[in-house]
Structure formats: C-alpha cells, structure tokens
Design a protein around this motif. Sequence first.
Motif, PDB file in Angstrom:
ATOM      1  N   TYR A 126      -1.432  -2.736   5.289  1.00  0.00           N
ATOM      2  CA  TYR A 126      -0.306  -1.804   5.357  1.00  0.00           C
ATOM      3  C   TYR A 126       0.344  -1.761   6.743  1.00  0.00           C
ATOM      4  CZ  TYR A 126      -2.224  -0.170   0.938  1.00  0.00           C
ATOM      5  OH  TYR A 126      -2.688  -0.111  -0.343  1.00  0.00           O
ATOM      6  N   LYS A 159       4.638   6.654  -1.109  1.00  0.00           N
ATOM      7  CA  LYS A 159       5.200   5.938   0.031  1.00  0.00           C
ATOM      8  C   LYS A 159       5.412   6.878   1.210  1.00  0.00           C
ATOM      9  CE  LYS A 159       8.431   2.517   1.421  1.00  0.00           C
ATOM     10  NZ  LYS A 159       9.317   1.480   1.060  1.00  0.00           N
ATOM     11  N   TYR A 167       2.953   1.757  10.213  1.00  0.00           N
ATOM     12  CA  TYR A 167       2.113   1.819   9.012  1.00  0.00           C
ATOM     13  C   TYR A 167       3.005   2.224   7.861  1.00  0.00           C
ATOM     14  CZ  TYR A 167      -2.506   2.214   6.786  1.00  0.00           C
ATOM     15  OH  TYR A 167      -3.606   2.000   6.018  1.00  0.00           O
ATOM     16  N   ASN A 168       2.810   1.584   6.699  1.00  0.00           N
ATOM     17  CA  ASN A 168       3.658   1.836   5.537  1.00  0.00           C
ATOM     18  C   ASN A 168       2.749   1.874   4.322  1.00  0.00           C
ATOM     19  OD1 ASN A 168       5.610   1.869   3.576  1.00  0.00           O
ATOM     20  ND2 ASN A 168       6.701   0.075   4.318  1.00  0.00           N
ATOM     21  N   CYS A 169       2.470   3.087   3.899  1.00  0.00           N
ATOM     22  CA  CYS A 169       1.423   3.214   2.875  1.00  0.00           C
ATOM     23  C   CYS A 169       1.631   4.436   1.992  1.00  0.00           C
ATOM     24  CB  CYS A 169       0.075   3.311   3.549  1.00  0.00           C
ATOM     25  SG  CYS A 169      -1.314   3.470   2.417  1.00  0.00           S
ATOM     26  N   CYS A 170       0.701   4.586   1.139  1.00  0.00           N
ATOM     27  CA  CYS A 170       0.566   5.651   0.143  1.00  0.00           C
ATOM     28  C   CYS A 170       0.590   7.055   0.703  1.00  0.00           C
ATOM     29  CB  CYS A 170      -0.735   5.448  -0.578  1.00  0.00           C
ATOM     30  SG  CYS A 170      -2.025   4.708   0.452  1.00  0.00           S
TER      31      CYS A 170
END
Length: 179
Positions: free
Chosen positions: A133, A159, A176-179
């Motif tokens: 991520y 997101k 960081y690119n995540c849930c």
Amino acid sequence: MRKLLLLLSIALLLYACQTDKPKNNDSIEFKNVNQSVAQSFSDLNKLDTFKIELTGRKPEEMVLTFTIKNFDGKEIYNVKLKGTDLLGNTDPNLDLSKEKAQIVFLKTIADDFFAEDNFIEPAVMPEDKPDSYVPDKALYEELKKSGLNGFKYRLGKEKNLYIAWSEKEKKVKIYYNCC
C-alpha cells in the motif's frame, strides 16, 4: 350581514397569510461546514493550518474542500472532493437513498475530518516496513528519518489517503493508500 361577511373574509385572509406553515418532515437544517485546526505537519516545531469546508445545499452540488497552509501561510495542499463521489464509495449497507440521509452522511464526514486519530505522529515509525500500500518507497524512508507527522482522510468505504510533507521534494505527497 355585510359586516359578518367582511369579518369572515378578513379572518380567512389572515389565516391564509400566516407565515408559520408546518415544515416538511423530510427537510433538513443545513449550515455549511467551515473548520480549521493548527497542527505540526511540514515542520515539527511550527504549526500548519488544516482547513475543511463543506459547501452546497444538495448532495449533487456539495463539495468538500480540504487545504493545508504552512506556518508561513503558503498553501501546500488543496483537494476538492465532490459529494457525489464520497456517496458513491460508501458501505453498501448504509441506506443513502434519501437526500436527507445523504446530506447527514456528508456533514458527518466533514465534522469528523479532524478527528484526533487522523493526525499521525510520526507518519512512519522507524521500525515500520513498507508494504504493497506504499506508493513511494523513497518517501516512506524519508519520513522514517525526518519523523514528520502525517494525516489521513477518507475517500470512501475502503479507501483512506495518508499524506505527509516531503522535505526533499518540498510538497505534500501520498505515503500510504489503503483501507
């Protein structure tokens, strides 16, 4: 008889002109959201200004604007999120079929934008390891060394964007690119 008709006509006219008409139960009082908070972000010893604005009256017109100005007042980050985009990326179990629910949902996102857990101090811990991520491993390593803080915000159900200041590139970047 004429006096009685005249009095009835006046009474009827006054009743018809009353301004206290009942409100529609589906209507909602809405005020634009305009909040700001000071936090260290681009410099650990100085405060930057984080600002959020939610404008518009109907979900299809609503825009959430998020800006960060550094301690000198220079804008270092600006993003505009359409209300319809935020609604389109939500939990499918939420019933947002009515406009009132959509407005309440968007206002809640704006009101919770500066929740304490969205400010990440430091952005990356020295022992953290990058995973899938992490879009920019060099930035991740830079943040480990600098100890600068991060901020996360929601784009939808699964997101979140995590942003931080890159001292090397002199701009805010996604780390960081995540849930």
